[in-house]
Every structure is written in C-alpha cells, then in structure tokens.
Enzyme design. Structure first.
Site, PDB file in Angstrom:
ATOM      1  N   HIS A 297      38.496   1.755  37.949  1.00 36.64           N
ATOM      2  CA  HIS A 297      38.653   1.227  39.297  1.00 36.64           C
ATOM      3  C   HIS A 297      37.282   0.761  39.794  1.00 36.64           C
ATOM      4  O   HIS A 297      36.243   1.199  39.282  1.00 36.64           O
ATOM      5  CB  HIS A 297      39.236   2.299  40.217  1.00 36.64           C
ATOM      6  N   PRO A 298      37.242  -0.113  40.784  1.00 39.26           N
ATOM      7  CA  PRO A 298      35.960  -0.676  41.245  1.00 39.26           C
ATOM      8  C   PRO A 298      35.196   0.293  42.146  1.00 39.26           C
ATOM      9  O   PRO A 298      35.292   0.252  43.380  1.00 39.26           O
ATOM     10  CB  PRO A 298      36.402  -1.930  42.012  1.00 39.26           C
TER      11      PRO A 298
END
Length: 210
Positions: free
Chosen positions: A74-75
């Site tokens: 995930h970012p």
C-alpha cells in the site's frame, strides 16, 4: 486415483484464479490458489491456497500450501493507505484507476531459481531473488535475497546453514540437471532416488565428460 501431470501445460485444480500467467510442462497449481503475472517453470508446483504475484519461478520449484509470494504494498508515503487512491473507479464512476501505481507494483518482481523449496505459510516480499537449490523454512518471512543452496528460517528470514558445501553447490549448478529432457530424467530416476548429491555428481559428471 493417481493424478497425471501433462507435458502440454499445467494441471489447475478447482477454485483457482489465474491472471496473465503461464504454466509450463508438468506444472500444477493447487486448489484455491491465485496467480497474477506469474511464470511457472516446468515441473514446478504450488499446493493449495497460495497467492503468487509478479514472480518468475524456475523449474522444479516446490511451493507448499498457503505461501504468499510478492505481496503487494500500500502507498505508505501518502496521506492514506487505502485503495480508494488507486482503485478509484470502484468508488467514483467518473474516475480512473491509478495505472502508474499498478505498473510500479507489477515491475517489482520476485525471481526464484530452480529446485527451490518454499515451506508452508512462508512469505516472500517483492523484488527478492531466491537462488537455485535454496530452502525457505515454513512460516519464514523473506525480506532480502537468499543465496543458492542456502536454508533460511524465521521472521525475518535468516541463514540457518548451507544446504551443501560450496563446491557441491557449484558442481550441481554446472551439471544443471533441471535442463535435462523428460526422457533423460526418467533414465536417471533411480539414481536421483538412491544416490546422495556427491555420488550423483560423480556419476553424471563422468557421463558429461564422455
């Protein structure tokens, strides 16, 4: 009834999801597994419940049940981790997914050599290389590259020992038996079953010299 693997391609068990992936001769994908952007080399298999993404897997690789290879990130550098940032079309019909984000994910490939054993429930992070002949212990979390013919265990995975001494590992790599054709493997089957690695090398290195 004994299952029969095929020279024509993979045996895919029920409830699998296979996306943009290739299975070679005598391969097998266990029930409920998910393969995304994967190449599975000849004779390799994964058992049930595996999730493999963005990976190049060599020949004769043994992947136990519930293994995760190449889990996506995930970012973490953005204001939110949530996938509304990159799967935006799921939430707003007038929005598009973040293609650049997905391209970056796909580019972070795992590379696994030949004759590797990945134990039950192991996790191999993106952009990791597992060398030929290596062993990843059950439940290990692999966060850095694993050298050929090395056994790693634990969280995070650490070297336990060499599978073979360096000289034996080098000779096996040079013999490259994983490139033998199906008929030649059959002729050598009894020796694979009964000889230790050094005795096997002595017999087949001698064959190669003549």
């Amino acid at each position: 009834m004994t299952k029969q693997l095929s020279p024509e391609g993979g045996l895919i068990h029920p409830d699998c999801t296979i996306t943009n992936s290739d299975t070679a001769a005598y391969t097998e994908v266990g029930r409920g597994s998910v393969l995304t952007n994967v190449t599975l080399g000849a004779y390799s298999y994964c058992a049930r419940g595996c999730d493999i993404a963005n990976a190049s897997i060599g020949k004769f690789v043994n992947i136990a049940a519930n293994v995760r290879i190449g889990p996506t990130d995930h970012p973490m550098d953005r204001a939110s981790l949530h996938h509304f940032l990159y799967r935006s079309d799921m939430y707003w019909p007038d929005e598009a997914p973040d293609d650049a984000f997905f391209d970056k994910r796909r580019a972070r490939r795992v590379t696994i050599g030949h004759d590797v054993w990945v134990g039950h429930g192991a996790i191999i992070r993106p952009e990791i290389t597992i060398g030929t002949g290596a062993v990843v212990g059950a439940g290990a979390v692999v966060t850095r590259d694993v050298a050929p013919y090395t056994i790693v265990v634990g969280v995070p995975a650490e070297k336990m020992r060499r599978r073979f001494p360096k000289q034996i590992a080098r000779r096996l790599t040079e013999l490259a038996w994983w490139d033998w054709d199906h008929d030649r493997l059959r002729l050598a089957l009894d020796d694979f079953r009964t000889l230790g690695a050094e005795a096997f090398l002595e017999r087949y290195e001698e064959v190669l010299l003549h």
